[in-house]
Structures are given as structure tokens and as C-alpha cells.
Design a protein around this motif. Structure first.
Motif, PDB file in Angstrom:
ATOM      1  N   ASP A 185      -6.943   4.723  -8.325  1.00 56.74           N
ATOM      2  CA  ASP A 185      -5.536   4.341  -8.454  1.00 56.74           C
ATOM      3  C   ASP A 185      -4.711   5.432  -9.120  1.00 56.74           C
ATOM      4  O   ASP A 185      -3.481   5.412  -9.062  1.00 56.74           O
ATOM      5  CB  ASP A 185      -5.425   3.035  -9.245  1.00 56.74           C
ATOM      6  CG  ASP A 185      -4.012   2.481  -9.275  1.00 56.74           C
ATOM      7  OD1 ASP A 185      -3.566   1.956  -8.230  1.00 56.74           O
ATOM      8  OD2 ASP A 185      -3.347   2.584 -10.323  1.00 56.74           O
ATOM      9  N   SER A 235      -1.752   8.462  -7.240  1.00 52.50           N
ATOM     10  CA  SER A 235      -0.288   8.527  -7.150  1.00 52.50           C
ATOM     11  C   SER A 235       0.319   9.187  -8.378  1.00 52.50           C
ATOM     12  O   SER A 235       1.321   9.915  -8.273  1.00 52.50           O
ATOM     13  CB  SER A 235       0.292   7.128  -6.959  1.00 52.50           C
ATOM     14  OG  SER A 235      -0.060   6.273  -8.030  1.00 52.50           O
ATOM     15  N   GLN A 279       6.102   3.065  -7.584  1.00 53.22           N
ATOM     16  CA  GLN A 279       5.095   2.042  -7.885  1.00 53.22           C
ATOM     17  C   GLN A 279       4.265   1.734  -6.653  1.00 53.22           C
ATOM     18  O   GLN A 279       4.802   1.479  -5.579  1.00 53.22           O
ATOM     19  CB  GLN A 279       5.787   0.773  -8.385  1.00 53.22           C
ATOM     20  CG  GLN A 279       4.855  -0.382  -8.648  1.00 53.22           C
ATOM     21  CD  GLN A 279       5.620  -1.638  -9.013  1.00 53.22           C
ATOM     22  OE1 GLN A 279       6.849  -1.647  -9.045  1.00 53.22           O
ATOM     23  NE2 GLN A 279       4.897  -2.715  -9.267  1.00 53.22           N
ATOM     24  N   ASN A 280       2.938   1.740  -6.824  1.00 51.23           N
ATOM     25  CA  ASN A 280       2.099   1.368  -5.682  1.00 51.23           C
ATOM     26  C   ASN A 280       1.928  -0.146  -5.630  1.00 51.23           C
ATOM     27  O   ASN A 280       1.736  -0.804  -6.641  1.00 51.23           O
ATOM     28  CB  ASN A 280       0.742   2.061  -5.727  1.00 51.23           C
ATOM     29  CG  ASN A 280      -0.129   1.639  -6.886  1.00 51.23           C
ATOM     30  OD1 ASN A 280       0.206   1.882  -8.019  1.00 51.23           O
ATOM     31  ND2 ASN A 280      -1.267   1.020  -6.571  1.00 51.23           N
ATOM     32  N   THR A 281       2.056  -0.687  -4.437  1.00 51.23           N
ATOM     33  CA  THR A 281       1.911  -2.127  -4.215  1.00 51.23           C
ATOM     34  C   THR A 281       0.500  -2.502  -3.815  1.00 51.23           C
ATOM     35  O   THR A 281       0.135  -3.684  -3.854  1.00 51.23           O
ATOM     36  CB  THR A 281       2.867  -2.591  -3.109  1.00 51.23           C
ATOM     37  OG1 THR A 281       2.565  -1.866  -1.905  1.00 51.23           O
ATOM     38  CG2 THR A 281       4.316  -2.315  -3.502  1.00 51.23           C
ATOM     39  N   LEU A 291      -3.744  -0.668  -2.825  1.00 55.72           N
ATOM     40  CA  LEU A 291      -4.684   0.446  -2.829  1.00 55.72           C
ATOM     41  C   LEU A 291      -5.798   0.113  -1.853  1.00 55.72           C
ATOM     42  O   LEU A 291      -6.418  -0.942  -1.949  1.00 55.72           O
ATOM     43  CB  LEU A 291      -5.256   0.651  -4.233  1.00 55.72           C
ATOM     44  CG  LEU A 291      -6.474   1.579  -4.372  1.00 55.72           C
ATOM     45  CD1 LEU A 291      -6.084   3.014  -4.047  1.00 55.72           C
ATOM     46  CD2 LEU A 291      -7.058   1.486  -5.782  1.00 55.72           C
ATOM     47  N   THR A 327       0.826  13.362  -2.555  1.00 60.42           N
ATOM     48  CA  THR A 327       1.836  12.336  -2.289  1.00 60.42           C
ATOM     49  C   THR A 327       2.799  12.831  -1.219  1.00 60.42           C
ATOM     50  O   THR A 327       3.259  13.978  -1.277  1.00 60.42           O
ATOM     51  CB  THR A 327       2.617  11.988  -3.575  1.00 60.42           C
ATOM     52  OG1 THR A 327       1.739  11.349  -4.498  1.00 60.42           O
ATOM     53  CG2 THR A 327       3.776  11.047  -3.275  1.00 60.42           C
ATOM     54  N   GLN A 348      -2.447   4.720  -0.822  1.00 61.51           N
ATOM     55  CA  GLN A 348      -1.608   3.776  -1.545  1.00 61.51           C
ATOM     56  C   GLN A 348      -0.194   3.841  -0.983  1.00 61.51           C
ATOM     57  O   GLN A 348       0.393   4.913  -0.882  1.00 61.51           O
ATOM     58  CB  GLN A 348      -1.529   4.132  -3.035  1.00 61.51           C
ATOM     59  CG  GLN A 348      -2.854   4.139  -3.771  1.00 61.51           C
ATOM     60  CD  GLN A 348      -2.729   4.821  -5.123  1.00 61.51           C
ATOM     61  OE1 GLN A 348      -2.753   6.040  -5.202  1.00 61.51           O
ATOM     62  NE2 GLN A 348      -2.564   4.035  -6.181  1.00 61.51           N
ATOM     63  N   LEU A 398       3.651   3.366  -1.648  1.00 63.73           N
ATOM     64  CA  LEU A 398       4.479   3.457  -2.847  1.00 63.73           C
ATOM     65  C   LEU A 398       5.882   2.931  -2.576  1.00 63.73           C
ATOM     66  O   LEU A 398       6.482   3.250  -1.544  1.00 63.73           O
ATOM     67  CB  LEU A 398       4.585   4.913  -3.316  1.00 63.73           C
ATOM     68  CG  LEU A 398       3.295   5.687  -3.549  1.00 63.73           C
ATOM     69  CD1 LEU A 398       3.614   7.122  -3.960  1.00 63.73           C
ATOM     70  CD2 LEU A 398       2.444   5.004  -4.610  1.00 63.73           C
TER      71      LEU A 398
END
Length: 260
Positions: free
Chosen positions: A186, A189, A203-205, A207, A226, A252, A254
Motif C-alpha cells: 500500500d 502511492s 487517496q487510494n480507494t 489495492l 504513479t 491502486q 487514486l
């Protein structure tokens, strides 16, 4: 520093310890420890015996608080060769789910069609530590040993970094290979961020991790990058290595938004 990320309670729930804390604030957790705790629940199912996780997807339903948490797991689809399993993490104080994970279990085989390797270009001993940026909270960042080969937290652009979580996951239980991977990936990012976090939120929602094989050893290397879309969506990806070669790949989604 606590010797684990979570402490088990007599009623079967878990206390999240300060080592799980997010870099963005002291009241919520970094995504790595909850991902690992859910993976631990998937691996504890009887259907996981003689099998390995080939894919794990984590859905973050909201901030995961520091406090008591409960975890439950179940089989979604049983099968002789593969099985789909799921686990849910619940904030006990508010009685609401804060994260879910699904995983595909594959047969555990001693030999297969592929080969391990090649190893990364440099090992953990060749990386260098960097101080965390001013204003970022400790918690998880301070609980992990970081050895940077390229980039740094707070330095925009791709990153190549070795990671070693110093605490154990729960009490004095040893890490499993899959939980170790999930505790680290995680971070892709944040390690490879291309935006100033003072001006932008990313913000990652979720994974998703595809695991080719169980890693060997206590160190994992993320080769992270990224990519930003023209709107509100970004993508953080990583290749995950141990000292022998490629272990997994992660992605991920984002949510990218300018801070007000």
C-alpha cells in the motif's frame, strides 16, 4: 515502540496500536496493516490449507480508526482447484465495516512452469535511509525500516525502495509471506507520489495485488510509479521483489483532488 501492529483481545477482536498510524494524521491507520490483517483472516480459513493466495483485492470503505477492530472471513466460492474467499474489517466502536478483502486461493505447488529471478539490481544494504518529511506523522512510517535506492518519501517521482516492517502483525506471531507483502505494497502511492501533499490529496480507494510466489526473507523492494489522468483518477503501481526476484505486482486507483 510496540512490538506489533495489533494486539489481540480475549473476545477475539484486535486493538490497533500507534504503529499502524497514517502519515496524514494520528487518528487513522495506514492502509498496510489493515490489508495484512484481512489477509491473515483469509489465510486462517480451512479452505486455505495447501493453497496460496494468487490475488488479493482490498476495498477501503472509509478511514480505518485506531481502536478496537473485529475481523470475519468466509468462503464465497468453493472449488477443488481454486476458491474465492473474503474478509471484512469492522470498526467495533461504530459497528460499521471499514475495509473488505477478497482473495483467490490457488493450489500450492513445489514446481511450476516459471523460474525465480532475476534479482533486483541492489539489495537492502545498498539503500539509504531518509528522514520523513516535516509535518508527516510517524506511526507506520517510523515502524518500517526504509532503504531507498531511488527517490524518497516527499520527493516527487518514481521510487525504488526496500522495506522491512519491524513490528510483527499480531502479538508475537511471525509474518506469513502474503501478510508481509500486503503490509508493504500500500506504500506504493506514497513512495512514488508526483504531487505536493500540501496542495493535493491522492487517496487510494482500493489495492489489488497479484502474487506470483511467496517472498523469501524479511525485506521487500517496491519499484513504484504513479500515473495521473486528466481528471480525478490516478494510478499507482509497483513491482514487488525479494532478494531473489519478482514476487508480485500491485495497482491502486487514486482519488486525486486539489486541497482547499
Amino acid at each position: 515502540m510496540a512490538s506489533s501492529f495489533y494486539r489481540s483481545r480475549p473476545d477475539g477482536t484486535f486493538d490497533a496500536l500507534p504503529t499502524t498510524g497514517s502519515p496524514w494524521g494520528p487518528d487513522s491507520q495506514h492502509g498496510g496493516p489493515p490489508a495484512a490483517l484481512l489477509t491473515r483472516a483469509l489465510e486462517a480459513l480451512p479452505e486455505a490449507a495447501g493453497r496460496v493466495l494468487g490475488r488479493v483485492t482490498l476495498e477501503l470503505l472509509g478511514p480505518v480508526p485506531l481502536g478496537p477492530l473485529s475481523v470475519s472471513a468466509q468462503v464465497e466460492r468453493a472449488g477443488r482447484s481454486v476458491a474465492l474467499v473474503s474478509a471484512t474489517l469492522v470498526d467495533v466502536a461504530r459497528d460499521r465495516p471499514v475495509a473488505r478483502a477478497t482473495g483467490w486461493l490457488f493450489p500450492e505447488l513445489e514446481t511450476g512452469a516459471g523460474e525465480v529471478g532475476p534479482p533486483p539490481s541492489a539489495g537492502p544494504s545498498e539503500g539509504v535511509p531518509h528522514d520523513r518529511p516535516q509535518g508527516w506523522h510517524g506511526g507506520y512510517l517510523d515502524a518500517v525500516e526504509w532503504r531507498w535506492l531511488r527517490g524518497a518519501v516527499g520527493e516527487p517521482g518514481p521510487a525504488l525502495v526496500w522495506m522491512h516492517p519491524r513490528p510483527l502483525l499480531v502479538d508475537d506471531e511471525p509474518w506469513t509471506p502474503a501478510t508481509l507483502v500486503m503490509a508493504c505494497v500500500d506504500s506504493a502511492s506514497g513512495a512514488s507520489s508526483v504531487l505536493d501533499p500540501a496542495s493535493w490529496a491522492f487517496q487510494n480507494t482500493e489495492l489489488t495485488v497479484h502474487l506470483l510466489r511467496p517472498p523469501v526473507g524479511e525485506w521487500l523492494c517496491l519499484d513504484a510509479r504513479t500515473t495521473l489522468g486528466p481528471g480525478s483518477v490516478g494510478l499507482a503501481t509497483s513491482d514487488v521483489y525479494d532478494e531473489q526476484g519478482l514476487v508480485a505486482r500491485s495497482a491502486q486507483a487514486l482519488l486525486v483532488a486539489r486541497r482547499r
